[in-house]
Design a protein around this motif. Structure first.
Motif, PDB file in Angstrom:
ATOM      1  N   GLY A 110       0.792  -1.223   0.000  1.00  0.00           N
ATOM      2  CA  GLY A 110       0.000   0.000   0.000  1.00  0.00           C
ATOM      3  C   GLY A 110       0.823   1.271   0.000  1.00  0.00           C
ATOM      4  N   ARG A 111       2.038   1.180   0.479  1.00  0.00           N
ATOM      5  CA  ARG A 111       2.900   2.363   0.474  1.00  0.00           C
ATOM      6  C   ARG A 111       4.273   2.069  -0.131  1.00  0.00           C
ATOM      7  NH1 ARG A 111       2.720   2.941   6.975  1.00  0.00           N
ATOM      8  NH2 ARG A 111       4.108   1.254   7.526  1.00  0.00           N
ATOM      9  N   LYS A 112       4.254   1.254  -1.179  1.00  0.00           N
ATOM     10  CA  LYS A 112       5.518   0.804  -1.760  1.00  0.00           C
ATOM     11  C   LYS A 112       6.328   1.914  -2.432  1.00  0.00           C
ATOM     12  CE  LYS A 112       3.828  -1.003  -6.178  1.00  0.00           C
ATOM     13  NZ  LYS A 112       3.698  -2.226  -6.971  1.00  0.00           N
ATOM     14  N   GLN A 113       5.710   2.991  -2.824  1.00  0.00           N
ATOM     15  CA  GLN A 113       6.422   4.091  -3.483  1.00  0.00           C
ATOM     16  C   GLN A 113       7.131   5.011  -2.487  1.00  0.00           C
ATOM     17  OE1 GLN A 113       6.724   4.550  -6.752  1.00  0.00           O
ATOM     18  NE2 GLN A 113       5.314   2.985  -7.454  1.00  0.00           N
ATOM     19  N   VAL A 114       6.919   4.808  -1.203  1.00  0.00           N
ATOM     20  CA  VAL A 114       7.413   5.710  -0.166  1.00  0.00           C
ATOM     21  C   VAL A 114       8.920   5.566   0.022  1.00  0.00           C
ATOM     22  CG1 VAL A 114       7.278   6.194   2.320  1.00  0.00           C
ATOM     23  CG2 VAL A 114       5.202   5.716   1.022  1.00  0.00           C
ATOM     24  N   THR A 115       9.557   6.692   0.293  1.00  0.00           N
ATOM     25  CA  THR A 115      10.965   6.676   0.685  1.00  0.00           C
ATOM     26  C   THR A 115      11.057   7.151   2.134  1.00  0.00           C
ATOM     27  OG1 THR A 115      11.324   8.924  -0.103  1.00  0.00           O
ATOM     28  CG2 THR A 115      11.806   7.140  -1.644  1.00  0.00           C
ATOM     29  N   ASP A 116      12.094   6.721   2.801  1.00  0.00           N
ATOM     30  CA  ASP A 116      12.311   7.120   4.193  1.00  0.00           C
ATOM     31  C   ASP A 116      13.443   8.141   4.219  1.00  0.00           C
ATOM     32  OD1 ASP A 116      12.794   7.476   6.853  1.00  0.00           O
ATOM     33  OD2 ASP A 116      13.106   5.364   7.319  1.00  0.00           O
ATOM     34  N   MET A 117      13.070   9.400   4.334  1.00  0.00           N
ATOM     35  CA  MET A 117      14.077  10.456   4.360  1.00  0.00           C
ATOM     36  C   MET A 117      14.906  10.408   5.650  1.00  0.00           C
ATOM     37  SD  MET A 117      13.704  11.323   1.378  1.00  0.00           S
ATOM     38  CE  MET A 117      15.045  12.490   1.343  1.00  0.00           C
ATOM     39  N   ASP A 118      14.376   9.770   6.696  1.00  0.00           N
ATOM     40  CA  ASP A 118      15.168   9.599   7.919  1.00  0.00           C
ATOM     41  C   ASP A 118      16.350   8.666   7.687  1.00  0.00           C
ATOM     42  OD1 ASP A 118      13.391  11.224   9.215  1.00  0.00           O
ATOM     43  OD2 ASP A 118      12.597   9.688  10.544  1.00  0.00           O
ATOM     44  N   LEU A 119      16.232   7.808   6.668  1.00  0.00           N
ATOM     45  CA  LEU A 119      17.326   6.882   6.327  1.00  0.00           C
ATOM     46  C   LEU A 119      17.863   7.174   4.930  1.00  0.00           C
ATOM     47  CD1 LEU A 119      16.513   3.321   7.722  1.00  0.00           C
ATOM     48  CD2 LEU A 119      17.939   5.109   8.676  1.00  0.00           C
ATOM     49  N   CYS A 120      18.167   8.420   4.686  1.00  0.00           N
ATOM     50  CA  CYS A 120      18.878   8.828   3.471  1.00  0.00           C
ATOM     51  C   CYS A 120      18.112   8.545   2.181  1.00  0.00           C
ATOM     52  CB  CYS A 120      20.261   8.173   3.416  1.00  0.00           C
ATOM     53  SG  CYS A 120      21.258   8.404   4.895  1.00  0.00           S
ATOM     54  N   GLY A 121      16.792   8.483   2.244  1.00  0.00           N
ATOM     55  CA  GLY A 121      15.995   8.254   1.041  1.00  0.00           C
ATOM     56  C   GLY A 121      15.838   6.805   0.640  1.00  0.00           C
ATOM     57  N   VAL A 122      16.120   5.881   1.530  1.00  0.00           N
ATOM     58  CA  VAL A 122      15.959   4.450   1.253  1.00  0.00           C
ATOM     59  C   VAL A 122      14.478   4.140   1.052  1.00  0.00           C
ATOM     60  CG1 VAL A 122      16.122   2.154   2.312  1.00  0.00           C
ATOM     61  CG2 VAL A 122      18.061   3.721   2.431  1.00  0.00           C
ATOM     62  N   MET A 123      14.192   3.305   0.080  1.00  0.00           N
ATOM     63  CA  MET A 123      12.825   2.834  -0.152  1.00  0.00           C
ATOM     64  C   MET A 123      12.621   1.531   0.624  1.00  0.00           C
ATOM     65  SD  MET A 123      12.245   3.445  -4.228  1.00  0.00           S
ATOM     66  CE  MET A 123      10.453   3.330  -4.111  1.00  0.00           C
ATOM     67  N   PRO A 124      11.746   1.509   1.627  1.00  0.00           N
ATOM     68  CA  PRO A 124      11.531   0.281   2.382  1.00  0.00           C
ATOM     69  C   PRO A 124      11.144  -0.914   1.500  1.00  0.00           C
ATOM     70  CG  PRO A 124      10.540   2.120   3.525  1.00  0.00           C
ATOM     71  CD  PRO A 124      10.991   2.638   2.185  1.00  0.00           C
ATOM     72  N   ALA A 125      10.345  -0.680   0.470  1.00  0.00           N
ATOM     73  CA  ALA A 125       9.942  -1.783  -0.416  1.00  0.00           C
ATOM     74  C   ALA A 125      11.162  -2.378  -1.118  1.00  0.00           C
ATOM     75  CB  ALA A 125       8.916  -1.296  -1.440  1.00  0.00           C
ATOM     76  N   GLY A 126      12.045  -1.520  -1.596  1.00  0.00           N
ATOM     77  CA  GLY A 126      13.272  -1.992  -2.239  1.00  0.00           C
ATOM     78  C   GLY A 126      14.208  -2.655  -1.258  1.00  0.00           C
ATOM     79  N   LEU A 127      14.239  -2.139  -0.038  1.00  0.00           N
ATOM     80  CA  LEU A 127      15.078  -2.731   1.004  1.00  0.00           C
ATOM     81  C   LEU A 127      14.587  -4.140   1.342  1.00  0.00           C
ATOM     82  CD1 LEU A 127      17.455  -2.251   2.915  1.00  0.00           C
ATOM     83  CD2 LEU A 127      15.854  -1.144   4.499  1.00  0.00           C
ATOM     84  N   LEU A 128      13.279  -4.317   1.418  1.00  0.00           N
ATOM     85  CA  LEU A 128      12.703  -5.645   1.650  1.00  0.00           C
ATOM     86  C   LEU A 128      13.152  -6.607   0.556  1.00  0.00           C
ATOM     87  CD1 LEU A 128      10.282  -7.184   3.365  1.00  0.00           C
ATOM     88  CD2 LEU A 128       9.138  -6.907   1.166  1.00  0.00           C
ATOM     89  N   ALA A 129      13.036  -6.190  -0.698  1.00  0.00           N
ATOM     90  CA  ALA A 129      13.426  -7.045  -1.825  1.00  0.00           C
ATOM     91  C   ALA A 129      14.919  -7.354  -1.795  1.00  0.00           C
ATOM     92  CB  ALA A 129      13.039  -6.381  -3.143  1.00  0.00           C
ATOM     93  N   LEU A 130      15.740  -6.356  -1.506  1.00  0.00           N
ATOM     94  CA  LEU A 130      17.180  -6.558  -1.442  1.00  0.00           C
ATOM     95  C   LEU A 130      17.529  -7.591  -0.379  1.00  0.00           C
ATOM     96  CD1 LEU A 130      19.880  -3.809  -1.444  1.00  0.00           C
ATOM     97  CD2 LEU A 130      19.943  -5.605   0.247  1.00  0.00           C
TER      98      LEU A 130
END
Length: 140
Positions: free
Chosen positions: A71-91
């Motif tokens: 539901g929020r896969k496009q979101v980036t976390d600016m607290d963590l340097c712009g990391v995308m949680p969805a991409g981090l999960l996949a990685l």
């Protein structure tokens, strides 16, 4: 009495937002390409979500967390340097969990997902980053 370094204790605070400065420091020093990598792995997110749900036998709690992330896969976390949680999960799933391919690792990943529950974006990204660091450092 010996005290743990500040960065270790900072990651144990109940409020994940307190973890951000120490985690940003680790990203900048040890994982400077993480933001870029999370964007690359984002392309595999939908496939990874299907694999994770299947691996955990459609566990309703795992599926709830995955649905939240979808539901929020496009979101980036600016607290963590712009990391995308969805991409981090996949990685993490592709490069660590599946590559290590041990029951304990799959269990740790499931526990992390369950701990994410209904947390905020930072709750997701910070927990995922913690497991990435643990698995990466454990493999060195």
């Amino acid at each position: 009495m010996v005290h743990a370094p500040t960065t270790l204790t900072a990651w144990k605070e109940e409020n994940v937002h307190h973890w951000s400065p120490a985690m940003r420091e680790v990203i900048n020093t040890e994982y400077p390409r993480l933001c870029e990598q999370s964007k690359l792995y984002f392309e595999m997110f939908d496939k990874v979500v299907e694999e994770i749900a299947s691996y955990y036998h459609e566990d309703p709690m795992v599926k709830m967390v995955l649905a939240k992330m979808v539901g929020r896969k496009q979101v980036t976390d600016m607290d963590l340097c712009g990391v995308m949680p969805a991409g981090l999960l996949a990685l993490i799933w592709i490069e660590y969990i599946k590559r290590i391919d041990e029951k304990e690792c799959y269990d740790l990943f499931q526990d992390t997902l369950l701990d994410m529950s209904q947390t905020c974006v930072q709750g997701d990204s910070h927990r995922l980053f913690t497991i990435l660091v643990a698995l990466d450092r454990g493999g060195k």
